[in-house]
Design an enzyme around this catalytic site. Sequence first.
Site, PDB file in Angstrom:
ATOM      1  N   LYS A  77     104.936 -86.771  47.435  1.00  0.00           N
ATOM      2  CA  LYS A  77     104.606 -86.363  48.637  1.00  0.00           C
ATOM      3  C   LYS A  77     103.440 -86.476  49.268  1.00  0.00           C
ATOM      4  O   LYS A  77     102.218 -86.590  48.870  1.00  0.00           O
ATOM      5  CB  LYS A  77     105.871 -84.910  49.144  1.00  0.00           C
ATOM      6  CG  LYS A  77     106.861 -84.702  49.150  1.00  0.00           C
ATOM      7  CD  LYS A  77     107.912 -85.830  49.824  1.00  0.00           C
ATOM      8  CE  LYS A  77     108.826 -86.195  49.269  1.00  0.00           C
ATOM      9  NZ  LYS A  77     109.933 -85.347  48.850  1.00  0.00           N
TER      10      LYS A  77
HETATM   11  C1  PLP Z   1     111.445 -84.799  48.960  1.00  0.00           C
HETATM   12  C2  PLP Z   1     112.552 -84.133  49.186  1.00  0.00           C
HETATM   13  C3  PLP Z   1     113.240 -83.348  49.448  1.00  0.00           C
HETATM   14  C4  PLP Z   1     113.457 -82.143  48.206  1.00  0.00           C
HETATM   15  O1  PLP Z   1     111.807 -81.630  48.945  1.00  0.00           O
HETATM   16  P1  PLP Z   1     111.719 -80.404  46.938  1.00  0.00           P
HETATM   17  O2  PLP Z   1     110.163 -79.905  47.253  1.00  0.00           O
HETATM   18  O3  PLP Z   1     111.290 -81.782  45.949  1.00  0.00           O
HETATM   19  O4  PLP Z   1     112.163 -79.539  47.273  1.00  0.00           O
HETATM   20  C5  PLP Z   1     114.239 -82.965  51.050  1.00  0.00           C
HETATM   21  N1  PLP Z   1     113.971 -84.315  51.257  1.00  0.00           N
HETATM   22  C6  PLP Z   1     113.901 -85.002  51.637  1.00  0.00           C
HETATM   23  C7  PLP Z   1     114.126 -86.223  52.813  1.00  0.00           C
HETATM   24  C8  PLP Z   1     113.030 -85.101  50.068  1.00  0.00           C
HETATM   25  O5  PLP Z   1     112.414 -86.259  50.569  1.00  0.00           O
END
Ligand code: PLP
Length: 388
Positions: A190
Amino acid sequence: MSPTQPFLPFALPEIGEEEIAEVVDTLRSGWVTTGPKARRFEQDFSAFLGEPEGLHCIAVNSATAGLHLALEALGIAPGDEVITTTHTFTATAEVVRYLGADVKLVDIDPATLNIDPAAVEAAITPRTKAIMPVHYGGLAADMPALLDIAHRHNLKVVEDAAHALPTTCGGCLVGTLASDATVFSFYANKTITTGEGGMLVTRDAALAQRAKTMRLHGMNRDAFDRFTAKVPSWYYEVVAPGFKYNLTDIAAALGIHQLKRALAFQQQRERLAAAYDRALAGLPVVLPPRPALGDQHSWHLYVLRLADGAGIHRDRFIERLFAAGIGCSVHYIPLHLHPYWRDRYGLTAAMFPHSQHAYERMLSLPLYTRMTEADVERVAAAVRAALR
Ligand SMILES: *Cc1c(COP(=O)(O)O)cnc(C)c1O
């Protein structure tokens, strides 16, 4: 394209010496789980969002956990329905099922790839309790329209902002909008990362209180509270069957320094995205949608769609890029195509024509801060070659 060039991965985190030093400091400090650094990360996050009046920032060990806590605190329960986009990661929808409620998936707006407000409004039933928009790729969903729908139908809004740090909507940072809660992700790929982690942001004091309690076993005091108390402090009470969703200080140590770099990271991603736009102009591809005038895109993803006249199937196209040493991904295989969601709700591709159409033609190109404009040029050259 020389075959001797190293493989360019789809994503890579950028972890600097300050992050590393802070983690080492945490390891030496004697306090490795949730404590002073997690608190500081929460305070810094609030400051990053401009410290809006009454904003609560609650650090959690994933965005999935944060979304679950937000819906739980809002009282989502069996019999309820929550509307979200089919064009997302399964985490957005699975948390609704954790609570025994049902998911109503809707189609996207093909121009933005974000949830279509008209489809949301058409999907509302007497059981509907909440809407979960996703700021797909880092482009803000149409929040004015969605908040208006929520207001008129008395629905809660929980934003999945996993891609949206820092993204603005109508000039305001996502996280400060008039929704009930917003959840960011700090997963490895991210826009900032703590390895695994997330932040639940809300202005609703009751929601914040409940989420803080449920984040740690439903206990009314956390371990650091008790550890730092001036009086014997072994006592706590369990007031609900909570979860284990707290963020460690080791992870928060990373977050504190990643957050300081979030704006610079966004600028670098924006520069790279602009370089892609220039390099790919005129090819039989649909470039990613731009943000509204004056708004900021986080550029978590650079999503390309092959035009109908491109003359190559997406899967073959990705194979060619891979053969040229370039990692790609697809965001996402829509939920309506996954066996669990498809079978539980009897979904077909025909119910989601825009998501389906986009899915069949889309891929995400590498986009991360450690890339150079030369890397973008290399990817663009491979794209041109693959289209020939
Ligand atoms: C990465 C992601 C999540 C989950 O995030 P985590 O921190 O891995 O639980 C939820 N929604 C979207 C759209 C994502 O890309």
